[in-house]
Design an enzyme around this catalytic site. Structure first.
Site, PDB file in Angstrom:
ATOM      1  N   ARG A  72      24.964  47.769  21.001  1.00 57.24           N
ATOM      2  CA  ARG A  72      26.068  46.815  21.113  1.00 57.24           C
ATOM      3  C   ARG A  72      27.368  47.351  20.523  1.00 57.24           C
ATOM      4  O   ARG A  72      28.431  46.812  20.763  1.00 57.24           O
ATOM      5  CB  ARG A  72      25.663  45.480  20.470  1.00 57.24           C
ATOM      6  N   TYR A 126      42.305  34.210  40.123  1.00 56.58           N
ATOM      7  CA  TYR A 126      40.916  34.101  40.557  1.00 56.58           C
ATOM      8  C   TYR A 126      40.359  32.738  40.098  1.00 56.58           C
ATOM      9  O   TYR A 126      40.632  32.303  38.985  1.00 56.58           O
ATOM     10  CB  TYR A 126      40.111  35.262  39.976  1.00 56.58           C
ATOM     11  N   ASP A 191      45.968  41.196  35.830  1.00 54.87           N
ATOM     12  CA  ASP A 191      44.697  41.435  36.509  1.00 54.87           C
ATOM     13  C   ASP A 191      44.988  42.350  37.695  1.00 54.87           C
ATOM     14  O   ASP A 191      45.667  41.958  38.646  1.00 54.87           O
ATOM     15  CB  ASP A 191      44.091  40.098  36.958  1.00 54.87           C
ATOM     16  N   LYS A 216      34.357  44.887  41.743  1.00 56.52           N
ATOM     17  CA  LYS A 216      35.017  44.975  43.047  1.00 56.52           C
ATOM     18  C   LYS A 216      35.278  46.444  43.407  1.00 56.52           C
ATOM     19  O   LYS A 216      34.337  47.177  43.636  1.00 56.52           O
ATOM     20  CB  LYS A 216      36.277  44.115  43.023  1.00 56.52           C
TER      21      LYS A 216
HETATM   22  C1  LIG Z   1      36.036  38.643  40.814  1.00 55.89           C
HETATM   23  C2  LIG Z   1      37.278  38.551  40.013  1.00 55.89           C
HETATM   24  C3  LIG Z   1      37.245  38.283  38.637  1.00 55.89           C
HETATM   25  C4  LIG Z   1      35.942  37.988  37.907  1.00 55.89           C
HETATM   26  O1  LIG Z   1      35.155  39.131  37.838  1.00 55.89           O
HETATM   27  P1  LIG Z   1      33.532  39.109  37.748  1.00 55.89           P
HETATM   28  O2  LIG Z   1      33.192  40.552  37.684  1.00 55.89           O
HETATM   29  O3  LIG Z   1      33.028  38.391  38.951  1.00 55.89           O
HETATM   30  O4  LIG Z   1      33.199  38.377  36.489  1.00 55.89           O
HETATM   31  C5  LIG Z   1      38.436  38.281  37.944  1.00 55.89           C
HETATM   32  N1  LIG Z   1      39.612  38.514  38.574  1.00 55.89           N
HETATM   33  C6  LIG Z   1      39.679  38.754  39.888  1.00 55.89           C
HETATM   34  C7  LIG Z   1      41.010  39.002  40.528  1.00 55.89           C
HETATM   35  C8  LIG Z   1      38.524  38.777  40.655  1.00 55.89           C
HETATM   36  O5  LIG Z   1      38.605  39.007  41.973  1.00 55.89           O
END
Ligand SMILES: *Cc1c(COP(=O)(O)O)cnc(C)c1O
Length: 405
Positions: A72, A126, A191, A216
């Site tokens: 951790r 998101y 983001d 992603k």
């Molecule tokens: C999918 C997504 C998230 C969240 O991410 P996870 O890996 O699903 O927890 C945050 N911001 C954006 C822009 C996303 O597309």
């Protein structure tokens, strides 16, 4: 040929960093593929030394010298991915988490632990990020504003300003440099999941924190969940301390897959973006589509509003995968009002420009003509519900002028 091919980190081009960063020591070790270290604990006969290393971590959050004490606190395979992502984003450090939401949670906890619970944010975000802030699940309080209202929304207890650009799901863009300026000394979190460092490096525009759902594009193959924050070493130390205390660690195998994903990131993003730009042109010229959103900076995401029933488009695709998420090698399509942004209050959602007719498509690496044939067939089903499955053949429209949101 492409402007973003020329982006350079301190010394090496982005495409070079993508395949070498985080791996620089391998050849000297006689290795080619990075080792996967699955250890949860690390033996040491020197417990006085371990105590000193734990004290140092508790003070600064710096990665312990030598092997970690416990999984951790850090993991060498995950650290390779963190090093590589920091190089690509042009930041001092990066800290990886079990998901994008775990990464955002850690950022909010860092600030809340300093008594700074107020967040200023720009919609759309998101859906789950919106929900986390709106519901105040972590004790935070959010003020929603547009980019021009950020400076006026700041309070003495504001710990964070948060934006997405291009935003999920409308692909709305903000001027990151202007927003960073409006934040003053409050950290700006951008983001960057949709753009990836291939198209945009928010730290260069003044964002202190760059968040990714690494699930992603960074992973890129739809088979790993992860999140990561790229930032300066001081903030990274606090994030590691929160990760240690709350446990949202990334599994080492996921770290390996992400490092591998990064090596093809520039090639994948470039290829998918070319296809997406062409599909955006064709959708813009299509009479069954009322509006197309495609960002100025490009990318592999398209959002569009249909005249017909968006649910029928989802039901009508055969090659394109009807699924939430994005950034995989195959093309995905989903209906934000039903899935990715379902958890956002309907009025807030519509107010943020997420219409009930909006579809969001993540363009993959398939051939553009195959994708267009499938999409045009699904649009035909939506426009004329009684049509049978045999009517998918379509003529290809001539590319129209580039579309703009
Ligand atoms: C999918 C997504 C998230 C969240 O991410 P996870 O890996 O699903 O927890 C945050 N911001 C954006 C822009 C996303 O597309």
């Amino acid at each position: 040929m492409h402007g973003y091919d020329d982006v350079r980190t301190a010394s090496r081009a982005l495409a070079t960093e993508a395949v070498h960063a985080g791996r620089d020591d391998l050849a000297r070790q006689g290795l080619h593929a990075p080792p996967i270290d699955l250890s949860t604990t690390y033996p040491s006969y020197d417990s006085r030394g371990e105590a000193a290393r734990i004290d140092a971590f508790a003070t600064t959050g710096a990665e312990p010298d030598g092997p970690p004490v416990y999984g951790r606190l850090g993991n060498p395979t995950v650290a390779r991915f963190e090093t590589a992502l920091a190089r690509l984003e042009g930041t001092e450090a990066a800290v990886a988490f079990a998901s994008g939401m775990a990464a955002l949670t850690a950022v909010l906890l860092v600030r809340a632990s300093m008594g700074l619970r107020h967040v200023v944010a720009v919609r759309p975000l998101y859906g789950c990020s919106d929900h986390l802030l709106t519901a105040g699940l972590l004790g935070s309080e959010v003020t929603w504003t547009d980019p021009a209202g950020i400076a006026d929304a700041l309070r003495p207890d504001t710990g964070l300003v948060m934006v997405e650009s291009p935003a999920n799901p409308t692909l709305a863009e903000v001027d990151l440099r202007a927003v960073a300026h409006a934040c003053g000394s409050v950290p700006l979190l951008a983001d960057n999941t949709f753009a990836t460092p291939v198209l945009q490096r928010p730290a260069e525009h003044g964002a202190r924190l760059v968040l990714h759902s690494a699930t992603k594009y960074l992973g890129g193959h739809g088979d790993v969940m992860a999140g990561v924050v790229a930032c300066d070493e001081e903030f990274a130390g606090r994030l590691r301390q929160i990760r240690f205390a709350t446990g949202g660690v990334l599994h080492p195998l996921a770290g390996y897959l992400l490092l591998r994903g990064l090596s093809t990131l520039p090639v994948r993003v470039r290829a998918a973006s070319e296809t997406a730009a062409e599909l955006a042109r064709r959708l813009t010229a299509d009479l069954r589509v009322s509006r197309v959103h495609y960002p100025r900076i490009g990318g592999a995401m398209i959002a569009f509003e249909v005249d017909g029933d968006p649910h029928e488009v989802i039901a009508g695709v055969r090659l394109i995968t009807p699924a939430v998420s994005l950034g995989s090698v195959d093309t995905l399509i989903q209906h934000p009002a039903s899935i990715s942004h379902r958890i956002v209050d309907a009025d807030d959602r519509r107010g943020a420009g997420v219409s009930d007719r909006l579809l969001r498509m993540s363009v993959g690496l398939e051939d553009v003509e195959d994708l267009w044939a499938d999409l045009a067939g699904a649009l035909g089903t939506a426009a004329h519900p009684p049509r049978g499955a045999g009517n998918c053949a379509t003529s290809h429209n001539e590319p129209a002028a580039a579309s703009r949101a």
